[in-house]
Structure formats: structure tokens, C-alpha cells
Write an enzyme that holds these catalytic residues in place. Structure first.
Site, PDB file in Angstrom:
ATOM      1  N   LYS A 169      34.619 -51.753  80.461  1.00 25.16           N
ATOM      2  CA  LYS A 169      33.880 -50.662  80.205  1.00 25.16           C
ATOM      3  C   LYS A 169      32.251 -51.005  80.029  1.00 25.16           C
ATOM      4  CE  LYS A 169      36.838 -48.560  77.634  1.00 25.16           C
ATOM      5  NZ  LYS A 169      37.725 -49.495  77.563  1.00 25.16           N
ATOM      6  N   ARG A 174      39.205 -40.185  74.360  1.00 27.24           N
ATOM      7  CA  ARG A 174      40.455 -41.267  74.467  1.00 27.24           C
ATOM      8  C   ARG A 174      41.611 -40.524  74.098  1.00 27.24           C
ATOM      9  NH1 ARG A 174      37.442 -46.254  73.045  1.00 27.24           N
ATOM     10  NH2 ARG A 174      38.782 -47.895  72.467  1.00 27.24           N
ATOM     11  N   ARG A 229      36.804 -63.396  75.067  1.00 26.33           N
ATOM     12  CA  ARG A 229      35.403 -63.074  75.161  1.00 26.33           C
ATOM     13  C   ARG A 229      34.318 -63.685  73.906  1.00 26.33           C
ATOM     14  NH1 ARG A 229      36.029 -56.415  75.254  1.00 26.33           N
ATOM     15  NH2 ARG A 229      36.842 -56.185  73.241  1.00 26.33           N
ATOM     16  N   ARG A 284      34.311 -59.855  67.527  1.00 30.67           N
ATOM     17  CA  ARG A 284      34.722 -58.502  67.197  1.00 30.67           C
ATOM     18  C   ARG A 284      36.061 -58.739  66.072  1.00 30.67           C
ATOM     19  NH1 ARG A 284      34.976 -54.084  71.836  1.00 30.67           N
ATOM     20  NH2 ARG A 284      36.413 -53.417  70.288  1.00 30.67           N
ATOM     21  N   ARG A 342      45.872 -52.272  70.247  1.00 31.83           N
ATOM     22  CA  ARG A 342      44.902 -51.270  71.109  1.00 31.83           C
ATOM     23  C   ARG A 342      45.585 -50.968  72.328  1.00 31.83           C
ATOM     24  NH1 ARG A 342      40.396 -55.199  70.077  1.00 31.83           N
ATOM     25  NH2 ARG A 342      39.438 -54.482  72.016  1.00 31.83           N
TER      26      ARG A 342
HETATM   27  P1  AMP Z   1      35.856 -49.600  72.035  1.00 28.91           P
HETATM   28  O1  AMP Z   1      34.467 -50.357  71.632  1.00 28.91           O
HETATM   29  O2  AMP Z   1      35.631 -48.627  73.016  1.00 28.91           O
HETATM   30  O3  AMP Z   1      36.996 -50.456  72.299  1.00 28.91           O
HETATM   31  O4  AMP Z   1      36.210 -49.251  70.605  1.00 28.91           O
HETATM   32  C1  AMP Z   1      36.506 -49.762  69.318  1.00 28.91           C
HETATM   33  C2  AMP Z   1      37.133 -49.111  68.379  1.00 28.91           C
HETATM   34  O5  AMP Z   1      36.645 -47.840  67.975  1.00 28.91           O
HETATM   35  C3  AMP Z   1      38.620 -48.311  68.825  1.00 28.91           C
HETATM   36  O6  AMP Z   1      39.664 -49.267  68.940  1.00 28.91           O
HETATM   37  C4  AMP Z   1      38.957 -47.333  67.885  1.00 28.91           C
HETATM   38  O7  AMP Z   1      39.251 -47.637  66.611  1.00 28.91           O
HETATM   39  C5  AMP Z   1      37.625 -46.700  67.774  1.00 28.91           C
HETATM   40  N1  AMP Z   1      37.145 -45.835  68.736  1.00 28.91           N
HETATM   41  C6  AMP Z   1      36.136 -45.915  69.623  1.00 28.91           C
HETATM   42  N2  AMP Z   1      35.910 -44.677  70.559  1.00 28.91           N
HETATM   43  C7  AMP Z   1      37.042 -44.000  69.986  1.00 28.91           C
HETATM   44  C8  AMP Z   1      37.494 -42.701  70.079  1.00 28.91           C
HETATM   45  N3  AMP Z   1      36.996 -41.992  71.354  1.00 28.91           N
HETATM   46  N4  AMP Z   1      38.330 -42.199  69.563  1.00 28.91           N
HETATM   47  C9  AMP Z   1      39.319 -42.738  68.689  1.00 28.91           C
HETATM   48  N5  AMP Z   1      38.544 -43.939  68.097  1.00 28.91           N
HETATM   49  C10 AMP Z   1      37.898 -44.536  68.797  1.00 28.91           C
END
Ligand code: AMP
Length: 183
Positions: A13, A88, A127, A131, A142
Site C-alpha cells: 500500500k 480499517r 523489507r 519497523r 496484524r
Molecule cells: P500501517 O502502517 O498502515 O501498517 O499501520 C501500522 C499500525 O498503525 C497498525 O498496525 C495499527 O496499529 C496502527 N494503525 C494505522 N492505521 C490505523 C487505523 N486506520 N485504525 C487503527 N489502527 C491503525
């Protein structure tokens, strides 16, 4: 034009969002990036969400929705945006629709990147972005959270006829070609 870029962790993404915003001149809103930057800057939001991100759990809907609501008041989002990692949950999607309707706009399309689970795990663990949630336990959690809480968002937007599935395997460029064709 408002686009939701959707898919499990590791689907690409973030990478595709960059390609889309550069090509179509849209803004990019990644809730994950906003949380990581808050954590890095040790803001009160960052301190609140750090353990949640590390565990691969979701930040609560009200916190996420408030964050997006505040961010999208900025002029840079007026021409449209790629929403990456948001919404999400179905509750977030409902709030998001209300939020956009209040601005006389709406979601134009959802692009769902489809990648087999085995490849997702390999991609994330290799990757090497450092993180803190990119551990075997973090990744598996996740993926489970994605299946249980995030996938239902697809049904929500399917009812509005907005969902486009894109094969997320192959080179970054070939995935972007498929996305361009849909947009
Ligand atoms: P991402 O970079 O999109 O994979 O997001 C990393 C982490 O941020 C996720 O595993 C969640 O802990 C938190 N997070 C990001 N976006 C959301 C969302 N829309 N709702 C809830 N938690 C989020």
C-alpha cells in the site's frame, strides 16, 4: 478524487500510494505514518499508541477518526487524496463517509491489493525497514487483525459498488499499471 488503498500488511500500500500520488497529483494520508511520526516525536498521541502499534493491534476508532478529521481540514486535501491504511474497521468507514459527506465529497474508489499470505509474511520480514512491529509475532497478529476487523470494510464498500480488486503480485511497476487502468 478520493481513493482508499486497501489490503493486508505487506501488500504494498505505501509503495503504490507514492506512485499514485505522484502520477495523479493527489495528497497521501497514511494513518500508520502519522502514528509512527507521533511515536518518534514522543507526542502525547505517540506515547498513547506505541504499545498498540508494537503489538500489531488497532488504535481505537475514535482516536483514528479524530486524527483523520483534523488532518483533512488542511487545504492540501482539497484536490483529493489517497487514504492508505484508513479506514480499517467498519465503524471507521461509516465515520469516514459522514466526514466526507460534510465536505460535499465522497469515496470514489477502493483499490484492494491482493497478495497471498505466504508472500505477505516473506515481504514484511525481508523489507528491513526496522519497523518495531515487523516481527514474526507482530506480523501474524496484524494479519489476524486484518482478517477479523479490516476485511469487513470490503463488504461495506462493496455495497456501494466501489471495490476494485488488483493483483498485488509481480513488479511494483506492473502492479501500478493495473491500478492506473482501474483509476
Ligand atoms: P500501517 O502502517 O498502515 O501498517 O499501520 C501500522 C499500525 O498503525 C497498525 O498496525 C495499527 O496499529 C496502527 N494503525 C494505522 N492505521 C490505523 C487505523 N486506520 N485504525 C487503527 N489502527 C491503525
Amino acid at each position: 478524487m478520493n481513493i482508499i488503498l486497501f489490503g493486508p500488511p505487506g501488500a504494498g500500500k505505501g509503495t503504490q500510494a507514492e506512485y499514485i500520488v505522484n502520477h495523479f497529483g493527489l495528497a497521501h494520508l497514511s494513518t500508520g505514518n502519522m502514528f509512527r511520526s507521533a511515536i518518534q516525536n514522543k507526542t502525547s498521541l505517540g506515547i498513547k499508541v506505541k504499545s498498540i502499534l508494537d503489538a500489531g493491534e488497532l488504535v481505537s476508532d475514535d482516536v483514528v477518526v479524530d486524527l483523520v478529521q483534523e488532518e483533512t481540514t488542511k487545504d492540501m486535501y482539497l484536490a483529493g487524496c489517497v487514504f492508505d491504511g484508513f479506514p480499517r474497521t467498519v465503524a471507521q468507514a461509516e465515520s469516514f463517509d459522514h466526514m466526507l459527506a460534510n465536505k460535499n465529497t465522497a469515496v470514489d474508489a477502493l483499490i484492494s491489493l491482493v497478495v497471498p499470505e505466504e508472500e505477505l509474511i516473506n515481504r514484511i520480514l525481508s523489507r528491513g525497514q526496522g519497523r518495531s512491529d515487523d516481527t514474526v509475532v507482530g506480523v501474524k497478529n496484524r494479519l489476524t487483525v486484518y482478517e477479523n476487523e479490516t476485511k469487513p470494510v470490503l463488504d461495506y464498500y462493496e455495497k456501494q459498488g466501489l471495490v476494485n480488486f488488483i493483483d498485488g503480485t509481480g513488479s511494483v511497476e506492473s502492479v501500478f499499471e493495473r491500478i492506473k487502468n482501474v483509476i
